[in-house]
Design an enzyme around this catalytic site. Structure first.
Site, PDB file in Angstrom:
ATOM      1  N   HIS A   1     -15.711 -34.019 -20.493  1.00 62.91           N
ATOM      2  CA  HIS A   1     -14.410 -34.814 -20.149  1.00 62.91           C
ATOM      3  C   HIS A   1     -13.330 -34.367 -18.962  1.00 62.91           C
ATOM      4  CE1 HIS A   1     -15.484 -36.161 -23.961  1.00 62.91           C
ATOM      5  NE2 HIS A   1     -14.996 -35.508 -24.914  1.00 62.91           N
TER       6      HIS A   1
ATOM      7  N   GLU B   1     -16.292 -43.400 -29.169  1.00 67.62           N
ATOM      8  CA  GLU B   1     -15.909 -43.430 -27.637  1.00 67.62           C
ATOM      9  C   GLU B   1     -16.918 -44.498 -27.022  1.00 67.62           C
ATOM     10  OE1 GLU B   1     -15.506 -39.219 -26.381  1.00 67.62           O
ATOM     11  OE2 GLU B   1     -16.044 -38.771 -28.684  1.00 67.62           O
TER      12      GLU B   1
ATOM     13  N   GLN C   1     -20.342 -42.834 -28.121  1.00 65.58           N
ATOM     14  CA  GLN C   1     -20.420 -41.609 -28.860  1.00 65.58           C
ATOM     15  C   GLN C   1     -19.876 -41.549 -29.998  1.00 65.58           C
ATOM     16  OE1 GLN C   1     -22.032 -39.114 -26.808  1.00 65.58           O
ATOM     17  NE2 GLN C   1     -21.395 -37.121 -28.276  1.00 65.58           N
TER      18      GLN C   1
ATOM     19  N   HIS D   1     -10.374 -41.151 -26.597  1.00 61.05           N
ATOM     20  CA  HIS D   1     -10.783 -40.227 -27.423  1.00 61.05           C
ATOM     21  C   HIS D   1      -9.817 -40.257 -28.821  1.00 61.05           C
ATOM     22  CE1 HIS D   1     -12.616 -36.658 -28.978  1.00 61.05           C
ATOM     23  NE2 HIS D   1     -13.465 -36.368 -27.859  1.00 61.05           N
TER      24      HIS D   1
END
Length: 377
Positions: A130, A336, A308, A199
């Site tokens: 990230h 995500e 994700q 997120h």
């Protein structure tokens, strides 16, 4: 019809139009969200439109809260997070934040671009996660109000966290009657890689209320990217057919999450990228999430090629979030939207390279509705 009657109907019609326009307008307010230890002020914006209220802070572009109604019309906050800035700074597993420069993982904190190898921080074992140790989730963004929402901008200098090029990133959060729209833009002065996402941890029963195992999930993907023991994709695009990763029809998350499966063991549950069945760049449905006790439905639409799905496996009950609620394992999930993890090291994956003169632009929409007990919308 008399002129008086016609005039009365016209008046009623105009009142209805004004009423509908007022309902459609997004109300935007701003207030202080304290300041960082170095004195940098942080603000929080509240957006209200129709049945949705979103609160977004300039620190990390975090969606601090997102209130939507259940099937009975009762609103509740459906994202995990904290009540204070200090808590986000001290210990946050990326709650609600903008992720960049590169969302997800880069193997061994290294990639090669135009013949040059770049090193980025290893903050997830041997890998970079990230954006590194100070990604876009840990910086203060410049903000301004725009039509129906806010626009956040951050300039990441050449060499920031090891990434090449000065990257100018812009994220727009806007509300419609039933949806939160997130639009990402970026430009660079040198070839670089970029993969921006949000997120947020969702729990459609309400933040801090039970786990997400009873949620029913559909992902419009016939393939996913299997991972190694460090959660780096192997490069294979594997069919979901006959595996616990087949969410092409709506399935309770808890139904197969503890199945005997090598990929579930490696992820300690779901923590994988799904390859969406879609036209590249077209805004289409990626996933749909349904919570049966409240009737809330979240539809995720995106222009991105992947999503994700992370089932909150590393939450462990040590975090006390908003309203003093403890977050146990799997008490929130992430969807995500993204390019694939470790794409710079996999030429067969869609490219995340951005060159000078090009503009990065992606769109994700979180659209909310409800269903009755019978399942109808």
């Amino acid at each position: 019809m008399s002129l008086a009657s016609a005039g009365f109907k016209l008046t009623v019609f105009c009142i209805l139009l004004v009423s509908l326009a007022a309902q459609a307008k997004t109300m935007i307010t701003k207030q202080s969200f304290n300041q960082l230890n170095n004195g940098t002020p942080v603000e929080i914006y509240t957006l209200r439109s129709g049945k949705i209220e979103a609160r977004i802070t300039t620190y990390g572009g975090i969606i601090v809260s997102l209130r939507v109604s259940d099937r009975k019309g009762n609103p509740d906050d459906v994202v995990l997070g904290y009540d204070s800035l200090s808590q986000y700074v001290a210990n946050s597993p990326f709650f609600g934040a903008i992720i960049g420069r590169y969302g997800n993982r880069i193997a061994h904190g290294s990639f090669t671009l135009d013949g040059k190898t770049y090193s980025v921080p290893k903050n997830d074992g041997e890998n970079s996660l990230h954006g590194g140790t100070r990604g876009f989730d840990k910086v203060v963004w410049n903000a301004k109000s725009i039509k129906d929402g806010i626009e956040l901008t951050y300039v990441s200098k050449d060499g920031d966290q090891g990434y090449p090029g000065t990257l100018t990133a812009t994220v727009r959060y806007t509300l419609s009657e039933d949806a939160l729209h997130v639009e990402y833009f970026a430009t660079t002065d040198k070839a670089t890689v970029v993969n921006l996402t949000n997120h947020s941890y969702f729990n459609l029963a309400g933040q801090g209320k039970d786990t997400i195992l009873q949620h029913q999930l559909k992902i419009n993907a016939s393939h996913f990217t299997p991972v190694d023991s460090t959660l780096i994709p192997t490069g294979e695009l594997k069919s979901v057919e006959g595996t616990p990763f087949d969410f092409r029809t709506s399935t309770a998350i808890g139904q197969r999450i503890d199945a005997v499966d090598d990929q579930l063991v490696k992820g300690k549950g779901y923590d994988h990228n799904w390859v969406l069945d879609k036209t590249p760049g077209k805004l289409t449905e990626a996933a749909e999430l349904y919570e049966p006790t409240t009737g809330r439905v979240l539809q995720v639409l995106t222009t991105e090629p992947g999503v994700q799905f992370y089932s909150g496996n590393f939450l462990n009950g040590t975090i006390t979030g908003k309203q003093g609620r403890v977050y146990p394992r799997r008490s929130g999930l992430c969807l995500e939207t993204q390019h694939f993890p470790d794409s710079p090291n996999h030429p067969n994956f869609p490219s995340t390279e951005l060159k000078p003169g090009e503009r990065y632009h992606t769109v994700t929409v979180f659209k909310f509705s409800t269903r009755s007990d019978s399942g109808s919308k």
